[in-house]
Each structure stands twice: as structure tokens, then as C-alpha cells.
Design an enzyme around this catalytic site. Structure first.
Site, mmCIF file in Angstrom:
data_model
loop_
_atom_site.group_PDB
_atom_site.id
_atom_site.type_symbol
_atom_site.label_atom_id
_atom_site.label_comp_id
_atom_site.label_asym_id
_atom_site.label_seq_id
_atom_site.Cartn_x
_atom_site.Cartn_y
_atom_site.Cartn_z
ATOM 1 N N ASP A 15 3.886 -6.713 13.723
ATOM 2 C CA ASP A 15 4.516 -5.937 12.659
ATOM 3 C C ASP A 15 5.914 -5.525 13.105
ATOM 4 O O ASP A 15 6.196 -5.428 14.299
ATOM 5 C CB ASP A 15 3.676 -4.715 12.286
ATOM 6 C CG ASP A 15 2.930 -4.113 13.463
ATOM 7 O OD1 ASP A 15 3.322 -4.360 14.620
ATOM 8 O OD2 ASP A 15 1.946 -3.401 13.245
ATOM 9 N N GLU A 69 3.316 -0.159 7.916
ATOM 10 C CA GLU A 69 3.098 1.274 7.730
ATOM 11 C C GLU A 69 3.056 1.664 6.252
ATOM 12 O O GLU A 69 2.628 2.751 5.909
ATOM 13 C CB GLU A 69 4.203 2.065 8.433
ATOM 14 C CG GLU A 69 4.272 1.872 9.940
ATOM 15 C CD GLU A 69 3.086 2.485 10.676
ATOM 16 O OE1 GLU A 69 2.283 3.179 10.032
ATOM 17 O OE2 GLU A 69 2.972 2.259 11.891
#
EC number: 3.5.1.47
Length: 371
Positions: A68, A127
Site C-alpha cells: 500500500d 486507509e
């Protein structure tokens, strides 16, 4: 001399960007990747993310590795010389380490390709609002869809050199929770002429915990946490609106459904009892990280043979990770990488030990070469 990939981590740490705004991050990654030997590489962009295929020497399958790339809207308080240049944003979940590790592994295989194809997925918006599911649904990912996929997440509670993993459930199902209450405001001296939404919202916070204590099997686990509550604007005016922001965590999709059903039932009762409107607003939902047993046991055997001091049996955690969407369709696993920090994930003072970066790169290169 500073390790190259620790230096990269420090560069990335200074330019944290939130979901789908990772423009500088994407540019940095692309600039680095463009300098690698490109004989075996193909690169595609997807929104603010990147997919890199390393063509194998005799490919029979494609092995995926996901990192990520986004950050959190947190003001950094580490005092590090390379702290965030983007005030209000911080790599407080370790994605800067994740990216530097992925680049280290990619660098190795760009020069020394494996037998099978390797797909490196630099995914945005982990997120929020969630990048895993959309990238999986993209044409770019479909063209190179892997047969297996792996990922890691840093863990402050484990020491550098430790890797924690288990077959089955590792991370929980998570769902963001945004609720608004709308009633009738008024003068603080005349509460009987108004419908106070601070009272309504506060009572709802307490009542929703009975879902956990009275609607969920005691042998199961679930969490509802309200992290933010806002209502009213001034001390002598009864609040016409109030807002709750929170999160739900469960160990199964079925339990998540129970929690949401009961929340909506409670909301209907609140509308009647407090003469108000209760509305749920869209948020991100993350699927559980459920490690495929065969792949996970293979990795555990590899660790026990080659890194015998590193393996730590993990426990299921209520943390959330949208990597679970990959594992819902593709076999693979995620593991915790120890970074030995005093402060937890999502903390403004998180300071992972950087020695974990070369260690993780070494482990992943050797594991992928053993496949």
C-alpha cells in the site's frame, strides 16, 4: 553508509499523501522503477497506483506481491530529521516501509528474474476509501491477475527480525461508521421546546454497546468504537444536529451483518423516542484477511528452515486491512513484520526501526526464489 532502501523510506516518509492523492508518491516510485533494468519489466498505471510485471524465465504462473502507498491525515510528532513535509499528513501506518521493501524485492528480480512471473501491486487508498477492491476490478489488474498473492504489515509490538503469521483469520472485518442526528434546536433555557441531539447521540453511543454485550455470541468477538462525536456550536443553544464517527470490527462477515442490522433497528427506535432523523452515511468496508492455509504453512516451513529465530505464531487481531479483498479471491497470505516501536500504528509518534527493511527484503527474495 545508509542502506539504499532505508534512504528511500526516508524520502517517502517526507511526502505522505492520503487515498487517491498519492501523486508525488506515484511520481517518486515511477522515477525509481524507470531506472531499473527494463528487459523483463512491464509497467502500468492505475489511478495513483502502479502495477509492475516482472516476466519470468519459464513462467507457469504469476505470483503477486502487494504494497500500500497512502498515508493518514495525522500531524506527525516524531521530531525526526526526515519528518513529513506535508503538514497534517503522516506515514503513521508504515506504508513508507512497505513501499521501500517492495522496491527492494522488485530491484532484485528486475536484474535476476524468477522462473515465474512476479506482479508488484503498488496500491493506493488502503486507509480509505479503499483501493484493493477497485484495483482488482480494473482492466490493468485483470490482464496480469496473479495466481497467488502476498503482503506484509509492520507490527510495532514485535521485535525486528520477528515475523508473525498464522493460517486462517489474521485481521478482522471492518466497517466505517458515520451517523448523523437531526432534531430541533432551541434556547438552552427552554429544553421542552426542542429536541436535543447531544442527548440523543450520547444515549445512542451507550445503547449501541448493548449490541456487543447482548446480540453477539459471547464466544464470538466484535467491537464498536466511536472515535469522534460532535454536536452543537455554542454552550447556551440546544443542538439541532449531532454526528458520530466510528468503526465496527468483527471476526466474521455474518457477525458484521448482525451488528449493522441491530444498529439500523436501534436508529428507527431513536427516531421515535427522540423525535429526530437518524441517518447512516457511506463509509469504507474492509473484508477480513483470511490467510490460505496451504500457502501460509509453506511460508512457515520456509521460515523455520531458513530463519528459525524469526517465526512467531500470530493471533487474530481486530485491525483492518483491505488486502482481505485480494485473499477473498486469490490464495495467499499476509504477515506481521516486527519493527519494535514504542508507539502503535496510527500514532503521531510511531517510529519503526528501519533495520526491518533489509531484513524483510532478504526474507521475501529468498522465499520467492524458493517457489
Amino acid at each position: 553508509m545508509l542502506n539504499e532502501f532505508i534512504a528511500i523510506r526516508r524520502d517517502l516518509h517526507q511526502i505522505p499523501e492520503t487515498g487517491y492523492k498519492e501523486l508525488k508518491t506515484q511520481a517518486y516510485l515511477l522515477a525509481y522503477i524507470s531506472k531499473l533494468p527494463n528487459k523483463h519489466l512491464e509497467v502500468k498505471k492505475w489511478r495513483t497506483g502502479i502495477l509492475v510485471l516482472v516476466k519470468g524465465t519459464k513462467p507457469e504462473k504469476t505470483i503477486g506481491y502487494r504494497t500500500d502507498i497512502d498515508a493518514l491525515p495525522i500531524t506527525e510528532e516524531t521530531g525526526l530529521p526526515f519528518e513529513s513535509n506535508h503538514v497534517g499528513n503522516m506515514h503513521a501506518c508504515g506504508h513508507d516501509l512497505h513501499m521501500s521493501i517492495a522496491l527492494g524485492v522488485l530491484t532484485h528480480f528486475a536484474s535476476k528474474p524468477a522462473k515465474d512471473n512476479l506482479l508488484f501491486v503498488f496500491q493506493p487508498a488502503e486507509e480509505g476509501p479503499g483501493g484493493a477492491k477497485p484495483i482488482m476490478e480494473s482492466e490493468e489488474f485483470a490482464a496480469w491477475r496473479p495466481d497467488t498473492i502476498y503482503g506484509l504489515h509492520i507490527a510495532p509490538e514485535y521485535k525486528v527480525g520477528e515475523i508473525a503469521i498464522k493460517p486462517g483469520l489474521l485481521f478482522a472485518n471492518t466497517s466505517e461508521l458515520f451517523i448523523s442526528f437531526k432534531g430541533k434546536g432551541g434556547h438552552a433555557a427552554y429544553p421542552h421546546l426542542a429536541n436535543d441531539m447531544v442527548v440523543a447521540a450520547s444515549a445512542f453511543v451507550g445503547q449501541m454497546q448493548t449490541i456487543i454485550s447482548r446480540n453477539i455470541d459471547p464466544m464470538d468477538s466484535a467491537v464498536i468504537t466511536i472515535g469522534r462525536i460532535h454536536g452543537g456550536e455554542i454552550q447556551n443553544v440546544i443542538a439541532e444536529t449531532a454526528f458520530l464517527d466510528g468503526t465496527i470490527r468483527t471476526l466474521s462477515p455474518e457477525t458484521m451483518e448482525i451488528v449493522w442490522t441491530r444498529l439500523k433497528q436501534l436508529a428507527k427506535g431513536w427516531e421515535e423516542a427522540y423525535q429526530c432523523e437518524v441517518e447512516f452515511h457511506p463509509g469504507s468496508d474492509y473484508y477480513q484477511v483470511d490467510n490460505e492455509p496451504v500457502e501460509t504453512e509453506e511460508f512457515i516451513r520456509f521460515l523455520k528452515e531458513h530463519y528459525p529465530e524469526s517465526y512467531v505464531p500470530a493471533r487474530s487481531a481486530m485491525t483492518g486491512e483491505d488486502f482481505g479483498y485480494f485473499l477473498s479471491e486469490i490464495k495467499g497470505f499476509m504477515f506481521w513484520l516486527g519493527v519494535d516501536s514504542e508507539y502503535s500504528l496510527h500514532h503521531a509518534k510511531l517510529n519503526p526501526k528501519e533495520e526491518a527493511i533489509p531484513f524483510a527484503i532478504d526474507v521475501l527474495i529468498n522465499f520467492l526464489e524458493s517457489k
